[in-house]
Scaffold this active site. Structure first.
Site, mmCIF file in Angstrom:
data_model
loop_
_atom_site.group_PDB
_atom_site.id
_atom_site.type_symbol
_atom_site.label_atom_id
_atom_site.label_comp_id
_atom_site.label_asym_id
_atom_site.label_seq_id
_atom_site.Cartn_x
_atom_site.Cartn_y
_atom_site.Cartn_z
ATOM 1 N N HIS A 1 -10.425 -3.124 1.382
ATOM 2 C CA HIS A 1 -10.266 -1.885 2.154
ATOM 3 C C HIS A 1 -11.140 -0.787 1.562
ATOM 4 O O HIS A 1 -11.354 -0.739 0.341
ATOM 5 C CB HIS A 1 -8.800 -1.428 2.125
ATOM 6 C CG HIS A 1 -7.857 -2.438 2.691
ATOM 7 N ND1 HIS A 1 -7.186 -3.347 1.892
ATOM 8 C CD2 HIS A 1 -7.480 -2.698 3.963
ATOM 9 C CE1 HIS A 1 -6.429 -4.127 2.659
ATOM 10 N NE2 HIS A 1 -6.595 -3.751 3.927
ATOM 11 N N ASP B 1 -12.389 -3.781 -3.486
ATOM 12 C CA ASP B 1 -11.215 -4.068 -2.662
ATOM 13 C C ASP B 1 -11.682 -4.256 -1.212
ATOM 14 O O ASP B 1 -12.676 -3.673 -0.791
ATOM 15 C CB ASP B 1 -10.237 -2.893 -2.756
ATOM 16 C CG ASP B 1 -8.889 -3.174 -2.125
ATOM 17 O OD1 ASP B 1 -7.948 -3.505 -2.867
ATOM 18 O OD2 ASP B 1 -8.778 -3.057 -0.872
ATOM 19 N N ASP C 1 -8.168 -8.565 -2.379
ATOM 20 C CA ASP C 1 -7.732 -8.876 -1.015
ATOM 21 C C ASP C 1 -8.881 -9.247 -0.090
ATOM 22 O O ASP C 1 -8.661 -9.469 1.102
ATOM 23 C CB ASP C 1 -6.893 -7.736 -0.414
ATOM 24 C CG ASP C 1 -7.469 -6.366 -0.668
ATOM 25 O OD1 ASP C 1 -8.585 -6.260 -1.231
ATOM 26 O OD2 ASP C 1 -6.805 -5.371 -0.297
ATOM 27 N N HIS D 1 -6.476 4.467 -2.281
ATOM 28 C CA HIS D 1 -6.329 5.168 -0.990
ATOM 29 C C HIS D 1 -5.807 6.594 -1.149
ATOM 30 O O HIS D 1 -5.857 7.379 -0.199
ATOM 31 C CB HIS D 1 -5.389 4.403 -0.050
ATOM 32 C CG HIS D 1 -5.947 3.100 0.432
ATOM 33 N ND1 HIS D 1 -7.186 2.991 1.014
ATOM 34 C CD2 HIS D 1 -5.432 1.838 0.399
ATOM 35 C CE1 HIS D 1 -7.423 1.721 1.331
ATOM 36 N NE2 HIS D 1 -6.374 1.003 0.962
HETATM 37 ZN ZN ZN Z 1 -7.010 -3.435 -0.196
#
Ligand code: ZN
Length: 333
Positions: free
Chosen positions: A160, A158, A245, A123
Protein backbone atom coordinates in the site's frame (compact mmCIF):
# COMPACT_ATOMS: atom_id res chain seq x y z
CA UNK A 1 21.97 -7.36 14.09
CA UNK A 2 19.64 -5.64 16.54
CA UNK A 3 16.10 -6.97 16.91
CA UNK A 4 13.51 -4.82 18.67
CA UNK A 5 10.19 -6.34 19.67
CA UNK A 6 7.93 -6.40 22.72
CA UNK A 7 5.29 -8.77 24.07
CA UNK A 8 2.97 -5.82 24.58
CA UNK A 9 2.57 -5.60 20.79
CA UNK A 10 0.59 -8.85 21.02
CA UNK A 11 -2.01 -7.24 23.27
CA UNK A 12 -3.08 -4.67 20.67
CA UNK A 13 -6.21 -6.17 19.11
CA UNK A 14 -8.19 -4.25 16.50
CA UNK A 15 -11.21 -6.52 16.67
CA UNK A 16 -12.33 -10.03 15.81
CA UNK A 17 -11.46 -10.96 12.24
CA UNK A 18 -9.26 -7.91 11.71
CA UNK A 19 -6.35 -8.75 9.34
CA UNK A 20 -3.85 -6.69 11.40
CA UNK A 21 -3.82 -9.23 14.23
CA UNK A 22 -1.40 -10.43 16.91
CA UNK A 23 -0.73 -13.69 15.05
CA UNK A 24 1.17 -11.62 12.48
CA UNK A 25 3.91 -10.97 14.99
CA UNK A 26 3.89 -14.59 16.10
CA UNK A 27 4.44 -15.53 12.43
CA UNK A 28 7.40 -13.13 12.28
CA UNK A 29 8.82 -14.78 15.41
CA UNK A 30 8.27 -18.18 13.79
CA UNK A 31 10.26 -16.99 10.77
CA UNK A 32 13.08 -15.95 13.08
CA UNK A 33 13.04 -19.24 14.97
CA UNK A 34 13.27 -21.42 11.88
CA UNK A 35 15.94 -19.26 10.24
CA UNK A 36 19.63 -19.85 10.78
CA UNK A 37 19.94 -16.49 12.53
CA UNK A 38 17.86 -16.63 15.68
CA UNK A 39 20.96 -17.04 17.83
CA UNK A 40 22.76 -14.20 16.05
CA UNK A 41 20.18 -11.56 16.94
CA UNK A 42 20.85 -9.03 19.66
CA UNK A 43 17.31 -8.93 21.04
CA UNK A 44 16.20 -5.74 22.73
CA UNK A 45 12.96 -4.76 24.43
CA UNK A 46 12.10 -1.20 23.38
CA UNK A 47 11.15 1.59 25.74
CA UNK A 48 8.11 3.76 24.95
CA UNK A 49 8.60 6.95 22.97
CA UNK A 50 8.02 10.18 24.86
CA UNK A 51 5.13 12.48 24.00
CA UNK A 52 7.75 14.99 22.80
CA UNK A 53 9.10 12.44 20.32
CA UNK A 54 5.61 11.71 18.97
CA UNK A 55 5.10 15.47 18.58
CA UNK A 56 8.15 15.74 16.32
CA UNK A 57 5.65 14.50 13.71
CA UNK A 58 2.12 14.61 15.11
CA UNK A 59 0.38 17.65 16.63
CA UNK A 60 -0.65 17.53 20.28
CA UNK A 61 -4.28 17.15 19.25
CA UNK A 62 -3.65 13.82 17.56
CA UNK A 63 -1.50 12.53 20.43
CA UNK A 64 -4.21 13.52 22.92
CA UNK A 65 -6.94 11.91 20.83
CA UNK A 66 -5.13 8.57 20.60
CA UNK A 67 -4.22 8.62 24.30
CA UNK A 68 -7.80 9.48 25.25
CA UNK A 69 -9.25 6.57 23.27
CA UNK A 70 -6.62 4.29 24.81
CA UNK A 71 -7.30 5.43 28.37
CA UNK A 72 -11.02 4.89 27.77
CA UNK A 73 -10.26 1.22 27.05
CA UNK A 74 -10.35 1.50 23.28
CA UNK A 75 -12.57 2.60 20.46
CA UNK A 76 -12.83 3.13 16.75
CA UNK A 77 -10.62 5.74 15.01
CA UNK A 78 -12.03 4.99 11.55
CA UNK A 79 -13.64 2.04 9.79
CA UNK A 80 -10.34 0.09 9.70
CA UNK A 81 -8.44 1.54 12.64
CA UNK A 82 -9.55 0.29 16.02
CA UNK A 83 -7.93 0.47 19.46
CA UNK A 84 -8.26 -1.59 22.62
CA UNK A 85 -6.87 -0.95 26.08
CA UNK A 86 -3.33 -1.97 25.00
CA UNK A 87 -3.16 -0.09 21.70
CA UNK A 88 -1.86 3.23 22.98
CA UNK A 89 0.99 1.60 24.89
CA UNK A 90 1.79 -0.62 21.89
CA UNK A 91 1.92 2.40 19.58
CA UNK A 92 4.23 4.25 21.99
CA UNK A 93 6.48 1.17 22.13
CA UNK A 94 6.42 0.87 18.32
CA UNK A 95 7.66 4.45 17.94
CA UNK A 96 10.09 3.85 20.80
CA UNK A 97 11.65 0.88 18.99
CA UNK A 98 12.84 3.16 16.20
CA UNK A 99 14.29 5.67 18.64
CA UNK A 100 16.05 2.91 20.57
CA UNK A 101 17.41 1.60 17.27
CA UNK A 102 18.87 5.01 16.42
CA UNK A 103 20.54 5.24 19.83
CA UNK A 104 21.97 1.74 19.64
CA UNK A 105 23.22 2.04 16.07
CA UNK A 106 24.72 5.46 16.76
CA UNK A 107 26.55 3.93 19.72
CA UNK A 108 28.02 1.32 17.38
CA UNK A 109 26.13 -1.58 18.93
CA UNK A 110 25.05 -3.17 15.64
CA UNK A 111 25.14 -3.10 11.84
CA UNK A 112 21.37 -2.96 11.24
CA UNK A 113 18.18 -2.85 13.29
CA UNK A 114 14.85 -4.57 12.63
CA UNK A 115 11.82 -3.23 14.49
CA UNK A 116 9.23 -6.03 14.62
CA UNK A 117 6.37 -3.83 15.81
CA UNK A 118 2.60 -3.46 15.88
CA UNK A 119 0.59 -1.42 15.13
CA UNK A 120 2.12 -0.39 11.79
CA UNK A 121 2.64 3.30 11.07
CA UNK A 122 3.03 4.33 7.43
CA UNK A 123 -0.59 5.35 6.79
CA UNK A 124 -0.69 7.75 9.76
CA UNK A 125 -0.42 11.31 8.46
CA UNK A 126 0.72 14.14 10.71
CA UNK A 127 -2.87 14.88 11.73
CA UNK A 128 -4.75 11.60 11.19
CA UNK A 129 -4.40 8.02 12.42
CA UNK A 130 -5.74 5.71 9.70
CA UNK A 131 -5.29 2.42 7.86
CA UNK A 132 -4.50 0.32 10.98
CA UNK A 133 -1.85 2.93 11.96
CA UNK A 134 -1.86 5.20 15.04
CA UNK A 135 1.53 6.98 15.08
CA UNK A 136 3.97 6.98 12.16
CA UNK A 137 6.95 5.24 13.76
CA UNK A 138 9.21 5.41 10.68
CA UNK A 139 8.51 9.13 10.31
CA UNK A 140 9.26 9.80 13.98
CA UNK A 141 12.61 8.03 13.57
CA UNK A 142 13.39 9.99 10.40
CA UNK A 143 12.48 13.33 11.98
CA UNK A 144 14.67 12.49 14.95
CA UNK A 145 17.57 11.86 12.58
CA UNK A 146 17.09 14.99 10.49
CA UNK A 147 16.94 16.98 13.74
CA UNK A 148 20.53 15.86 14.23
CA UNK A 149 21.56 17.00 10.77
CA UNK A 150 21.18 13.66 8.97
CA UNK A 151 19.71 13.06 5.50
CA UNK A 152 17.28 10.16 5.47
CA UNK A 153 15.97 7.97 2.66
CA UNK A 154 12.75 6.16 3.57
CA UNK A 155 11.96 3.33 1.16
CA UNK A 156 8.45 1.93 1.54
CA UNK A 157 8.00 -1.49 -0.08
CA UNK A 158 4.64 -2.22 1.57
CA UNK A 159 1.97 -3.10 -1.02
CA UNK A 160 0.00 0.00 0.00
CA UNK A 161 1.14 3.55 -0.64
CA UNK A 162 2.78 5.09 2.44
CA UNK A 163 0.52 8.11 2.27
CA UNK A 164 1.19 9.16 5.85
CA UNK A 165 4.96 9.21 5.48
CA UNK A 166 4.65 11.03 2.15
CA UNK A 167 2.34 13.62 3.70
CA UNK A 168 4.71 14.27 6.61
CA UNK A 169 7.79 14.82 4.44
CA UNK A 170 6.20 16.19 1.24
CA UNK A 171 7.86 19.61 1.65
CA UNK A 172 10.97 18.37 3.51
CA UNK A 173 14.20 18.43 1.47
CA UNK A 174 16.10 16.38 4.07
CA UNK A 175 13.98 13.23 3.67
CA UNK A 176 13.71 11.30 0.41
CA UNK A 177 10.50 9.28 0.47
CA UNK A 178 10.27 6.40 -2.02
CA UNK A 179 7.21 4.17 -2.32
CA UNK A 180 6.57 1.19 -4.58
CA UNK A 181 2.99 0.04 -4.18
CA UNK A 182 -0.01 -1.52 -5.87
CA UNK A 183 -2.29 0.80 -7.82
CA UNK A 184 -5.21 0.93 -7.78
CA UNK A 185 -5.37 0.05 -4.09
CA UNK A 186 -5.94 1.59 -0.64
CA UNK A 187 -5.45 4.47 0.16
CA UNK A 188 -5.54 5.70 -3.46
CA UNK A 189 -2.61 8.14 -3.34
CA UNK A 190 0.91 7.60 -4.68
CA UNK A 191 0.61 8.55 -8.33
CA UNK A 192 3.91 8.87 -10.16
CA UNK A 193 3.29 12.61 -10.53
CA UNK A 194 3.37 13.14 -6.75
CA UNK A 195 6.99 14.29 -6.38
CA UNK A 196 6.96 16.76 -3.45
CA UNK A 197 6.20 20.43 -2.95
CA UNK A 198 8.05 23.62 -2.00
CA UNK A 199 11.57 22.88 -0.78
CA UNK A 200 10.71 19.19 -1.07
CA UNK A 201 10.12 19.12 -4.83
CA UNK A 202 11.87 16.03 -6.17
CA UNK A 203 12.28 14.32 -2.77
CA UNK A 204 9.19 12.13 -3.14
CA UNK A 205 9.35 9.24 -5.61
CA UNK A 206 6.33 7.07 -6.33
CA UNK A 207 6.38 3.97 -8.51
CA UNK A 208 2.85 2.53 -8.63
CA UNK A 209 2.62 -1.11 -9.74
CA UNK A 210 -0.35 -2.75 -11.44
CA UNK A 211 -1.99 -5.82 -9.88
CA UNK A 212 -0.07 -9.00 -10.69
CA UNK A 213 3.33 -7.27 -10.76
CA UNK A 214 6.19 -9.71 -10.15
CA UNK A 215 9.69 -9.23 -8.81
CA UNK A 216 11.30 -8.49 -12.17
CA UNK A 217 9.41 -5.19 -12.41
CA UNK A 218 10.47 -4.28 -8.88
CA UNK A 219 14.10 -5.06 -9.77
CA UNK A 220 13.77 -2.94 -12.93
CA UNK A 221 12.32 -0.08 -10.87
CA UNK A 222 15.16 -0.39 -8.36
CA UNK A 223 17.87 -0.44 -11.04
CA UNK A 224 16.47 2.34 -13.23
CA UNK A 225 14.80 4.67 -10.73
CA UNK A 226 15.03 3.91 -7.01
CA UNK A 227 18.75 3.26 -6.59
CA UNK A 228 19.88 6.11 -8.91
CA UNK A 229 17.51 8.47 -7.11
CA UNK A 230 18.86 7.47 -3.70
CA UNK A 231 22.43 7.80 -4.96
CA UNK A 232 21.83 11.36 -6.15
CA UNK A 233 20.09 12.26 -2.85
CA UNK A 234 23.09 10.92 -0.90
CA UNK A 235 21.37 9.92 2.36
CA UNK A 236 23.28 9.27 5.56
CA UNK A 237 20.60 6.93 6.96
CA UNK A 238 18.17 4.43 5.42
CA UNK A 239 14.77 3.54 6.85
CA UNK A 240 12.84 0.73 5.19
CA UNK A 241 9.09 0.48 5.68
CA UNK A 242 8.92 -3.26 5.12
CA UNK A 243 5.40 -4.37 4.53
CA UNK A 244 5.31 -7.93 3.24
CA UNK A 245 1.77 -7.66 1.87
CA UNK A 246 3.01 -7.57 -1.72
CA UNK A 247 3.48 -11.33 -1.35
CA UNK A 248 1.44 -13.25 -3.92
CA UNK A 249 -0.46 -15.06 -1.16
CA UNK A 250 -1.47 -11.93 0.72
CA UNK A 251 -5.26 -11.91 1.19
CA UNK A 252 -5.84 -8.15 0.89
CA UNK A 253 -3.67 -7.20 -2.13
CA UNK A 254 -2.99 -8.50 -5.64
CA UNK A 255 0.76 -8.23 -6.24
CA UNK A 256 2.88 -11.23 -7.25
CA UNK A 257 5.99 -11.07 -5.05
CA UNK A 258 7.59 -13.87 -3.00
CA UNK A 259 9.84 -13.87 0.04
CA UNK A 260 12.72 -14.42 -2.38
CA UNK A 261 11.87 -11.14 -4.06
CA UNK A 262 11.79 -9.36 -0.69
CA UNK A 263 15.21 -10.71 0.19
CA UNK A 264 16.53 -9.65 -3.20
CA UNK A 265 15.13 -6.12 -2.84
CA UNK A 266 16.55 -5.70 0.66
CA UNK A 267 19.97 -6.88 -0.54
CA UNK A 268 19.94 -4.18 -3.23
CA UNK A 269 18.83 -1.47 -0.80
CA UNK A 270 21.07 -1.95 2.21
CA UNK A 271 24.37 -0.85 0.58
CA UNK A 272 23.06 2.67 -0.21
CA UNK A 273 24.30 3.81 3.21
CA UNK A 274 27.07 2.59 5.50
CA UNK A 275 26.40 -0.24 7.93
CA UNK A 276 25.15 0.98 11.28
CA UNK A 277 22.68 3.35 9.62
CA UNK A 278 19.89 1.04 8.43
CA UNK A 279 16.59 0.51 10.24
CA UNK A 280 13.81 -1.79 9.03
CA UNK A 281 10.26 -1.35 10.32
CA UNK A 282 7.62 -4.04 9.93
CA UNK A 283 4.55 -2.43 8.35
CA UNK A 284 1.86 -4.66 6.74
CA UNK A 285 1.68 -8.31 5.65
CA UNK A 286 -1.41 -10.40 6.32
CA UNK A 287 -0.63 -13.97 5.20
CA UNK A 288 1.06 -15.69 8.13
CA UNK A 289 3.21 -18.10 6.12
CA UNK A 290 4.30 -15.28 3.80
CA UNK A 291 5.26 -13.21 6.85
CA UNK A 292 7.36 -16.03 8.28
CA UNK A 293 9.06 -16.69 4.92
CA UNK A 294 9.69 -13.00 4.26
CA UNK A 295 11.16 -12.51 7.73
CA UNK A 296 13.48 -15.44 7.11
CA UNK A 297 14.57 -13.97 3.76
CA UNK A 298 15.10 -10.54 5.31
CA UNK A 299 17.22 -11.98 8.12
CA UNK A 300 19.43 -13.84 5.66
CA UNK A 301 20.25 -10.52 4.01
CA UNK A 302 20.56 -8.50 7.20
CA UNK A 303 22.66 -11.05 9.10
CA UNK A 304 24.63 -12.70 6.33
CA UNK A 305 24.57 -10.48 3.23
CA UNK A 306 23.27 -13.46 1.31
CA UNK A 307 19.79 -14.19 0.13
CA UNK A 308 18.52 -17.56 1.25
CA UNK A 309 15.40 -17.98 -0.79
CA UNK A 310 12.60 -19.79 1.01
CA UNK A 311 10.89 -19.19 -2.35
CA UNK A 312 12.34 -18.35 -5.77
CA UNK A 313 12.24 -14.82 -7.13
CA UNK A 314 9.46 -14.15 -9.63
CA UNK A 315 9.29 -12.93 -13.23
CA UNK A 316 6.77 -12.65 -16.01
CA UNK A 317 4.17 -10.27 -14.62
CA UNK A 318 2.81 -7.22 -16.38
CA UNK A 319 5.01 -4.31 -17.41
CA UNK A 320 4.60 -1.03 -15.55
CA UNK A 321 4.56 2.22 -17.52
CA UNK A 322 5.15 4.06 -14.26
CA UNK A 323 8.83 3.09 -14.27
CA UNK A 324 9.59 5.03 -17.47
CA UNK A 325 7.35 7.86 -16.29
CA UNK A 326 9.25 8.11 -12.99
CA UNK A 327 12.58 8.06 -14.84
CA UNK A 328 11.47 10.99 -16.95
CA UNK A 329 9.92 12.98 -14.07
CA UNK A 330 13.01 12.60 -11.91
CA UNK A 331 15.56 13.15 -14.74
CA UNK A 332 17.06 9.69 -14.35
CA UNK A 333 18.69 8.43 -17.53
ZN1 ZN B 1 0.10 -2.60 3.43
Amino acid sequence: MLWFSHDRYLDHVAGSGHPERPDRLRAVAHGVARSAYGEALDRREPTPATQAAIELVHPTGLYDAVETVGLAGGGRIDADTVMNDASFEAAMLAAGAGLNAIEALTAGEGDHAFCAVRPPGHHATASQSMGFCLFNSAAIAARTLTGGGERVAIVDIDAHHGNGTQDIFYADPDVLFVSLHQSPCYPGSGAVGETGTGDGVGTTLNVPMVPGTTGDAYRQAFDQVVLPKIESFAPTWLIISAGFDGHRNDPITDLGLTSGDYGDLLARLLPVVDNGRQIVFLEGGYDLEALADSTEAALSVLCDQTVTHPEAVTTGGPTNASIAAAMALHDLG
